[in-house]
Design a protein around this motif. Structure first.
Motif, PDB file in Angstrom:
ATOM      1  N   GLU A  12       0.827  -1.210   0.000  1.00  0.00           N
ATOM      2  CA  GLU A  12       0.000   0.000   0.000  1.00  0.00           C
ATOM      3  C   GLU A  12       0.861   1.259   0.000  1.00  0.00           C
ATOM      4  N   ALA A  13       1.983   1.222   0.708  1.00  0.00           N
ATOM      5  CA  ALA A  13       2.879   2.389   0.746  1.00  0.00           C
ATOM      6  C   ALA A  13       3.450   2.674  -0.644  1.00  0.00           C
ATOM      7  N   LEU A  14       3.852   1.622  -1.349  1.00  0.00           N
ATOM      8  CA  LEU A  14       4.372   1.807  -2.699  1.00  0.00           C
ATOM      9  C   LEU A  14       3.266   2.257  -3.654  1.00  0.00           C
ATOM     10  N   ALA A  15       2.034   1.834  -3.404  1.00  0.00           N
ATOM     11  CA  ALA A  15       0.911   2.287  -4.230  1.00  0.00           C
ATOM     12  C   ALA A  15       0.739   3.793  -4.085  1.00  0.00           C
ATOM     13  N   ALA A  16       0.804   4.288  -2.856  1.00  0.00           N
ATOM     14  CA  ALA A  16       0.662   5.730  -2.620  1.00  0.00           C
ATOM     15  C   ALA A  16       1.797   6.507  -3.274  1.00  0.00           C
ATOM     16  N   ALA A  17       3.024   6.012  -3.131  1.00  0.00           N
ATOM     17  CA  ALA A  17       4.178   6.682  -3.726  1.00  0.00           C
ATOM     18  C   ALA A  17       4.063   6.699  -5.251  1.00  0.00           C
ATOM     19  N   SER A  37      11.493   4.380 -13.281  1.00  0.00           N
ATOM     20  CA  SER A  37      12.113   3.861 -12.055  1.00  0.00           C
ATOM     21  C   SER A  37      11.050   3.578 -10.993  1.00  0.00           C
ATOM     22  N   PHE A  38      10.073   4.474 -10.870  1.00  0.00           N
ATOM     23  CA  PHE A  38       8.979   4.248  -9.921  1.00  0.00           C
ATOM     24  C   PHE A  38       8.176   3.011 -10.313  1.00  0.00           C
ATOM     25  N   ASP A  39       7.916   2.841 -11.610  1.00  0.00           N
ATOM     26  CA  ASP A  39       7.193   1.655 -12.069  1.00  0.00           C
ATOM     27  C   ASP A  39       7.917   0.382 -11.646  1.00  0.00           C
ATOM     28  N   GLU A  40       9.205   0.327 -11.879  1.00  0.00           N
ATOM     29  CA  GLU A  40       9.989  -0.867 -11.560  1.00  0.00           C
ATOM     30  C   GLU A  40      10.017  -1.138 -10.060  1.00  0.00           C
ATOM     31  N   MET A  41      10.050  -0.079  -9.264  1.00  0.00           N
ATOM     32  CA  MET A  41      10.131  -0.223  -7.820  1.00  0.00           C
ATOM     33  C   MET A  41       8.787  -0.617  -7.212  1.00  0.00           C
ATOM     34  N   CYS A  42       7.689  -0.090  -7.746  1.00  0.00           N
ATOM     35  CA  CYS A  42       6.393  -0.195  -7.085  1.00  0.00           C
ATOM     36  C   CYS A  42       5.456  -1.270  -7.629  1.00  0.00           C
ATOM     37  N   LEU A  43       5.497  -1.525  -8.926  1.00  0.00           N
ATOM     38  CA  LEU A  43       4.519  -2.415  -9.542  1.00  0.00           C
ATOM     39  C   LEU A  43       4.942  -3.879  -9.472  1.00  0.00           C
ATOM     40  N   THR A  44       3.952  -4.751  -9.407  1.00  0.00           N
ATOM     41  CA  THR A  44       4.208  -6.191  -9.401  1.00  0.00           C
ATOM     42  C   THR A  44       4.891  -6.576 -10.707  1.00  0.00           C
TER      43      THR A  44
END
Length: 109
Positions: A12-17, A37-44
């Motif tokens: 959930e924290a990565l979803a918000a970010a 970079s955010f996509d790679e870090m946050c998405l499944t």
């Protein structure tokens, strides 16, 4: 038949970010490269699936090839080819398969 593809986040924290970063990108404040970079870090992550894995997911979900194909918006013949290893799922179909493998058919219904 068309299915909306919801983003699947690692937490959930990565979803918000990620949603905040997406807003910044859409406003023109964040570069495309930074957003990647955010996509790679946050998405499944989406990983290739072997024919046996695809078949096992379908059987686990108690779905015929025809029903499974309908949920994935592909043909029954294509599901059969994936399960025999004649073709490999790519793009949106692979993303949907990943979601089904992780969360069940309800995730794409």
């Amino acid at each position: 038949m068309w299915f909306a593809m919801a983003r699947q986040y690692k937490s959930e924290a990565l979803a918000a970010a990620h949603e905040t970063a997406l807003g910044l990108k859409e406003a023109g404040v964040m570069a495309k490269r930074t957003m990647k970079s955010f996509d790679e870090m946050c998405l499944t992550p989406v990983e290739e699936m072997m024919p046996e894995e695809i078949r096992n997911v379908r059987i686990r979900e108690n779905a015929s090839q025809a029903v499974f194909a309908c949920y994935l918006n592909v043909t029954t013949g294509l599901v059969s080819q994936w399960e025999r290893g004649e073709k490999r799922p790519r793009g949106a179909a692979l993303k949907l398969l990943t979601l089904v493998a992780k969360n069940g058919l309800g995730a794409v219904a």
